[in-house]
Design a protein around this motif. Sequence first.
Motif, PDB file in Angstrom:
ATOM      1  N   LEU A 111      47.263  38.691  38.593  1.00 16.82           N
ATOM      2  CA  LEU A 111      47.668  38.070  37.332  1.00 16.82           C
ATOM      3  C   LEU A 111      49.025  37.384  37.478  1.00 16.82           C
ATOM      4  CD1 LEU A 111      46.813  40.989  34.833  1.00 16.82           C
ATOM      5  CD2 LEU A 111      45.326  39.118  35.616  1.00 16.82           C
ATOM      6  N   ARG A 297      49.354  47.355  55.220  1.00 15.07           N
ATOM      7  CA  ARG A 297      48.658  48.440  54.542  1.00 15.07           C
ATOM      8  C   ARG A 297      48.296  49.591  55.491  1.00 15.07           C
ATOM      9  NH1 ARG A 297      49.996  44.825  51.622  1.00 15.07           N
ATOM     10  NH2 ARG A 297      51.864  45.864  52.339  1.00 15.07           N
ATOM     11  N   ALA A 403      41.265  43.569  33.762  1.00 15.14           N
ATOM     12  CA  ALA A 403      41.621  42.163  33.975  1.00 15.14           C
ATOM     13  C   ALA A 403      42.107  41.985  35.399  1.00 15.14           C
ATOM     14  CB  ALA A 403      42.704  41.729  32.987  1.00 15.14           C
ATOM     15  N   GLY A 404      41.251  41.453  36.281  1.00 14.89           N
ATOM     16  CA  GLY A 404      41.713  41.076  37.613  1.00 14.89           C
ATOM     17  C   GLY A 404      41.439  42.094  38.703  1.00 14.89           C
ATOM     18  N   LEU A 430      37.606  40.958  31.769  1.00 15.22           N
ATOM     19  CA  LEU A 430      38.011  39.550  31.718  1.00 15.22           C
ATOM     20  C   LEU A 430      37.941  39.026  33.145  1.00 15.22           C
ATOM     21  CD1 LEU A 430      39.519  41.056  29.309  1.00 15.22           C
ATOM     22  CD2 LEU A 430      41.168  39.199  29.411  1.00 15.22           C
ATOM     23  N   GLU A 453      45.250  26.602  34.914  1.00 16.27           N
ATOM     24  CA  GLU A 453      46.236  27.228  34.020  1.00 16.27           C
ATOM     25  C   GLU A 453      47.652  27.086  34.566  1.00 16.27           C
ATOM     26  OE1 GLU A 453      44.729  31.227  34.111  1.00 16.27           O
ATOM     27  OE2 GLU A 453      45.785  31.687  35.971  1.00 16.27           O
ATOM     28  N   THR A 585      39.557  51.127  57.377  1.00 17.62           N
ATOM     29  CA  THR A 585      39.083  49.920  56.692  1.00 17.62           C
ATOM     30  C   THR A 585      40.179  48.868  56.645  1.00 17.62           C
ATOM     31  OG1 THR A 585      39.846  50.759  54.561  1.00 17.62           O
ATOM     32  CG2 THR A 585      37.558  51.268  55.165  1.00 17.62           C
ATOM     33  N   ARG A 587      40.716  44.163  56.520  1.00 15.27           N
ATOM     34  CA  ARG A 587      40.359  42.811  56.093  1.00 15.27           C
ATOM     35  C   ARG A 587      39.877  41.893  57.206  1.00 15.27           C
ATOM     36  NH1 ARG A 587      43.771  45.207  52.783  1.00 15.27           N
ATOM     37  NH2 ARG A 587      43.561  44.580  50.614  1.00 15.27           N
ATOM     38  N   TYR A 592      38.263  37.777  50.716  1.00 16.77           N
ATOM     39  CA  TYR A 592      39.440  38.234  50.010  1.00 16.77           C
ATOM     40  C   TYR A 592      39.087  39.477  49.199  1.00 16.77           C
ATOM     41  CZ  TYR A 592      43.771  38.170  47.433  1.00 16.77           C
ATOM     42  OH  TYR A 592      44.992  38.522  46.907  1.00 16.77           O
ATOM     43  N   ASN A 593      39.732  40.559  49.508  1.00 11.82           N
ATOM     44  CA  ASN A 593      39.594  41.823  48.763  1.00 11.82           C
ATOM     45  C   ASN A 593      38.137  42.174  48.485  1.00 11.82           C
ATOM     46  OD1 ASN A 593      42.293  42.127  49.004  1.00 11.82           O
ATOM     47  ND2 ASN A 593      42.803  41.411  46.968  1.00 11.82           N
ATOM     48  N   SER A 594      37.767  42.360  47.204  1.00  7.37           N
ATOM     49  CA  SER A 594      36.397  42.798  46.919  1.00  7.37           C
ATOM     50  C   SER A 594      35.385  41.681  47.149  1.00  7.37           C
ATOM     51  CB  SER A 594      36.299  43.303  45.484  1.00  7.37           C
ATOM     52  OG  SER A 594      36.365  42.209  44.593  1.00  7.37           O
ATOM     53  N   ALA A 596      34.847  39.024  45.511  1.00  7.70           N
ATOM     54  CA  ALA A 596      34.272  38.415  44.304  1.00  7.70           C
ATOM     55  C   ALA A 596      34.484  36.899  44.294  1.00  7.70           C
ATOM     56  CB  ALA A 596      34.883  39.042  43.051  1.00  7.70           C
ATOM     57  N   PHE A 659      36.258  45.966  53.768  1.00  7.62           N
ATOM     58  CA  PHE A 659      35.832  46.518  52.464  1.00  7.62           C
ATOM     59  C   PHE A 659      35.455  45.417  51.478  1.00  7.62           C
ATOM     60  CE2 PHE A 659      39.258  45.776  49.304  1.00  7.62           C
ATOM     61  CZ  PHE A 659      40.188  45.164  50.124  1.00  7.62           C
TER      62      PHE A 659
HETATM   63  N1  LIG Z   1      38.657  50.617  51.668  1.00  6.29           N
HETATM   64  C1  LIG Z   1      39.646  49.849  51.211  1.00  6.29           C
HETATM   65  N2  LIG Z   1      39.740  49.599  49.893  1.00  6.29           N
HETATM   66  C2  LIG Z   1      40.769  48.833  49.435  1.00  6.29           C
HETATM   67  C3  LIG Z   1      41.730  48.292  50.323  1.00  6.29           C
HETATM   68  C4  LIG Z   1      41.580  48.553  51.719  1.00  6.29           C
HETATM   69  O1  LIG Z   1      42.374  48.101  52.567  1.00  6.29           O
HETATM   70  N3  LIG Z   1      40.533  49.333  52.113  1.00  6.29           N
HETATM   71  N4  LIG Z   1      42.748  47.540  49.840  1.00  6.29           N
HETATM   72  C5  LIG Z   1      43.152  47.734  48.450  1.00  6.29           C
HETATM   73  C6  LIG Z   1      44.023  46.621  48.047  1.00  6.29           C
HETATM   74  S1  LIG Z   1      45.417  46.388  48.996  1.00  6.29           S
HETATM   75  C7  LIG Z   1      43.780  45.836  46.988  1.00  6.29           C
HETATM   76  S2  LIG Z   1      44.950  44.699  46.507  1.00  6.29           S
HETATM   77  C8  LIG Z   1      42.534  45.991  46.202  1.00  6.29           C
HETATM   78  C9  LIG Z   1      41.993  44.648  45.742  1.00  6.29           C
HETATM   79  O2  LIG Z   1      40.701  44.674  45.238  1.00  6.29           O
HETATM   80  P1  LIG Z   1      40.398  44.229  43.718  1.00  6.29           P
HETATM   81  O3  LIG Z   1      41.296  44.998  42.830  1.00  6.29           O
HETATM   82  O4  LIG Z   1      38.958  44.342  43.433  1.00  6.29           O
HETATM   83  O5  LIG Z   1      40.864  42.708  43.721  1.00  6.29           O
HETATM   84  P2  LIG Z   1      40.122  41.296  43.967  1.00  6.29           P
HETATM   85  O6  LIG Z   1      38.845  41.477  44.699  1.00  6.29           O
HETATM   86  O7  LIG Z   1      41.148  40.423  44.564  1.00  6.29           O
HETATM   87  O8  LIG Z   1      39.902  40.690  42.509  1.00  6.29           O
HETATM   88  C10 LIG Z   1      39.096  41.252  41.568  1.00  6.29           C
HETATM   89  C11 LIG Z   1      38.747  40.268  40.477  1.00  6.29           C
HETATM   90  O9  LIG Z   1      39.885  39.660  39.838  1.00  6.29           O
HETATM   91  C12 LIG Z   1      39.505  38.375  39.375  1.00  6.29           C
HETATM   92  N5  LIG Z   1      40.704  37.602  39.019  1.00  6.29           N
HETATM   93  C13 LIG Z   1      41.508  36.880  39.834  1.00  6.29           C
HETATM   94  N6  LIG Z   1      42.502  36.312  39.128  1.00  6.29           N
HETATM   95  C14 LIG Z   1      42.345  36.691  37.831  1.00  6.29           C
HETATM   96  C15 LIG Z   1      43.061  36.422  36.624  1.00  6.29           C
HETATM   97  O10 LIG Z   1      44.063  35.725  36.600  1.00  6.29           O
HETATM   98  N7  LIG Z   1      42.583  36.997  35.485  1.00  6.29           N
HETATM   99  C16 LIG Z   1      41.475  37.791  35.472  1.00  6.29           C
HETATM  100  N8  LIG Z   1      41.087  38.304  34.310  1.00  6.29           N
HETATM  101  N9  LIG Z   1      40.758  38.033  36.595  1.00  6.29           N
HETATM  102  C17 LIG Z   1      41.201  37.497  37.761  1.00  6.29           C
HETATM  103  C18 LIG Z   1      38.668  37.848  40.520  1.00  6.29           C
HETATM  104  O11 LIG Z   1      37.807  36.796  40.100  1.00  6.29           O
HETATM  105  C19 LIG Z   1      37.907  39.100  40.964  1.00  6.29           C
HETATM  106  O12 LIG Z   1      36.655  39.193  40.345  1.00  6.29           O
HETATM  107  O13 LIG Z   1      41.557  46.663  47.002  1.00  6.29           O
HETATM  108  C20 LIG Z   1      41.981  47.911  47.480  1.00  6.29           C
HETATM  109  N10 LIG Z   1      40.862  48.589  48.090  1.00  6.29           N
END
Ligand SMILES: Nc1nc2c(c(=O)[nH]1)N[C@H]1C(S)=C(S)[C@@H](COP(=O)(O)OP(=O)(O)OC[C@H]3O[C@@H](n4cnc5c(=O)[nH]c(N)nc54)[C@H](O)[C@@H]3O)O[C@H]1N2
Length: 699
Positions: A111, A297, A403-404, A430, A453, A585, A587, A592-594, A596, A659
């Motif tokens: 965000l 990490r 959100a996010g 969201l 935005e 685990t 990258r 990127y991350n999940s 999505a 992951f």
């Molecule tokens: N096994 C394992 N799990 C991990 C990790 C790992 O190393 N190993 N790493 C961890 C780390 S460091 C992180 S940061 C997390 C990340 O993992 P998540 O928290 O799932 O983050 P993302 O996949 O980046 O984003 C999730 C959603 O946010 C939405 N999004 C992006 N920008 C915005 C916005 O401005 N507003 C809104 N409402 N939505 C938005 C995207 O479209 C996406 O659907 O995962 C963690 N999980």
Amino acid sequence: MLDVAETATHCPYCALQCGMRLASSGNGRRVDVAGDVASPVSRGQMCVKGWTAGDLLASAERLRYPRVRGANGQLRRATWQSALDELAERLARVQTRFGNDGVGVFGSGALTNEKAYLLGKFARVALRTANIDYNGRFCMSSAAAAANAALGIDRGLPFPVSDIAQADTVLVWGSNWVQSMPPIGQWFDEQRARGGTMIVADPRRTATARRADLHLQMVPGTDLAVAQGLLHLAVTDGLVDFDYLDRRTVGFDDVRRSVLAWAPDRVEQVTGVARRVLQQTVHALADAPASLLLSGRGPEQQSKGVDTVLAFINLMLALGKIGRPSSGYGCLTGQGNGQGGREHGQKADQLPGYRLIEDAGDREAVAAAWGVPAASLPGRGLTAAEMLGSLGTDHGVRALLVAGSNVVVASPDSAKVAEGLARLECLAVLDAFSNDTVERADIVLPVTQWAEEDGTMTNLEGRVIRRRRAVAPPPEVRSDLDVLCALADRLGHGDRFGARSPEAVFDELAAVSAGGRADYSGITYERLDATGGIFWPCPDRAHLGTPRLFGDRFAHPDGRARLVPVRYRPAAEHPDARYPYYFTTGRLMEHYNSGAQTRMVPRLAASRPEPLLQIHPQLARCIGLAGEGRVVVESRRGTVTFSTVVDPDIRTDTVFAPFHWGGRQAANLLTNPALDPTSRMPEFKVCAVQVTVAEATRC
Ligand SMILES: Nc1nc2c(c(=O)[nH]1)N[C@H]1C(S)=C(S)[C@@H](COP(=O)(O)OP(=O)(O)OC[C@H]3O[C@@H](n4cnc5c(=O)[nH]c(N)nc54)[C@H](O)[C@@H]3O)O[C@H]1N2
Ligand SMILES: Nc1nc2c(c(=O)[nH]1)N[C@H]1C(S)=C(S)[C@@H](COP(=O)(O)OP(=O)(O)OC[C@H]3O[C@@H](n4cnc5c(=O)[nH]c(N)nc54)[C@H](O)[C@@H]3O)O[C@H]1N2
Ligand code: SF4
Ligand SMILES: [Mo]
């Protein structure tokens, strides 16, 4: 060509926030992405995710309309009016039945600063719930807690990335930046061209480790023992800078005692890192005029992540490095606004300006700015993993607003999280795209994304930069800010949400941050546009910002850094006869991350269509895998079947999976939800597994 409009903005993904120039033509129907050579961080470079980010804007998979789950269990299209009315009504109902804290809010380091600030204010003022936290808890929270304790402030890099080029030695500890932040490589290239040394600590021989002069390939989860061992050697080899310790720190004596037991033989036994390698490492750090330790990490996402980073800081303080030019300790923050996202009050224990929700003075200052009684502000709430663990339970969170974050994919022991979401009275998400969490939502609200935005982000250096709108969003999509304000109106607190545009919200957050640890009060959009970015703290309009911290003093009241003694402890789960291998685990460059967002980009999805388990040829032979094939990985929490990549660049006792995928391919079905006692960071980087050949692969 007359309709081409060019906009300077930044990448939607990671914390490097590479500068981009977006050329939009045909009224935004076509967007071309180019690297921005004016960016002082990326200087025109980007990685493949940045180059292909324009595809996100044109994606047919975009969420375009609000949806509400109907009586038949299907999500159906709704008007904004009815979706928001229904959400507000359901949140109010849950709060009447279960109390204010029955509603939880889950935010994100993706965000903008404005959104992170407004989300925190929305939780505390409109919902009056204590339960707000965010996915940064899963990211750099251990490094943040350690930096706060030792140095008095948490800014991931207390210096610009360009300082990397000037360092003689850089120890990269558990970051695979060649994959996770490729354009930062230009600063490492310069460092190398100047004759510098790079050392990498990682259980895998990663692309980053392959570029290193020295590689510490430790047993997963033993970083703290390695760090204690390095400080032990610094003491025994006479490398400690006592003059610096006297002038700038307190606490060395206790720390010295705490490393006495960590002689090289014991370190080697616990970690697998040889005495010779330990000695070379500590001398390379100590003997160089400028040396840096940068963590990723790897060592942080452990149930002892805070103590491990404290040990890194102890080491660099003992060597007299922190605050010297191009020297010290830094955490390579991960998400686009991973830094700003942890400053403006979306954390369970925090108020804007990096203030603390349990500090009476901080509560008074923020309550006065918000025009509410300090007593009305809730206290400290559940942290991310704890909140997800509480879903649908007695005294737990009963309705969740996300959100996010794609919590179902990103959280440890993710099957439990999915079960918790299913127990909720209401899940509202969201997002701009669907994901495993959105699919489970009762109410889905489609929001604007990066190039649609305005706002600000704070990159991994603490540099506040502008996100700019280049194209119009789809007609029925609203911004996160709009949605929060519309909900606040419906909950009867709209009068406290007067600032509604990104710039007005920024001005409010800057004012509220005045006097806080992360002071943005001298920053305006106008100044950001004129300068290209300002480092916080920036306490007044004439202040030029603070690119480097700690030159003269640390951020504790007495100006001194704290050395904090720590004790080694093993990972929460160790291999045994039933689960004999380590699972870790991380990258890949393309996702990127999940996943999505990056799965929506055809080139990225096609180049990495599924997660592959990295396994050493010796271990593959040992389990009876001839060539590549399918293997079943089982932990105490779940089972995942992976295709393999048989590869000598990993320890023989460890397997690795990215992951970035959900469903049955989610690495987090296996991971251990054990938490660090201070940061509440889950142990994503170490658990014990069994690996067997899948039936179909057996000959
Ligand atoms: N096994 C394992 N799990 C991990 C990790 C790992 O190393 N190993 N790493 C961890 C780390 S460091 C992180 S940061 C997390 C990340 O993992 P998540 O928290 O799932 O983050 P993302 O996949 O980046 O984003 C999730 C959603 O946010 C939405 N999004 C992006 N920008 C915005 C916005 O401005 N507003 C809104 N409402 N939505 C938005 C995207 O479209 C996406 O659907 O995962 C963690 N999980
Ligand atoms: N391509 C890409 N880039 C990204 C992201 C992404 O998802 N994809 N996400 C962004 C985000 S949110 C983040 S947080 C950053 C993360 O960036 P990095 O920190 O580089 O990410 P990881 O790959 O999770 O972990 C780094 C390394 O830790 C190692 N490791 C595993 N266990 C241990 C251990 O016990 N000790 C040590 N020392 N190392 C260990 C892994 O082998 C891996 O190579 O990347 C950001 N950039
Ligand atoms: S390195 Fe990070 S900010 Fe730069 S282009 Fe790649 S994902 Fe975007
Ligand atoms: Mo992250």
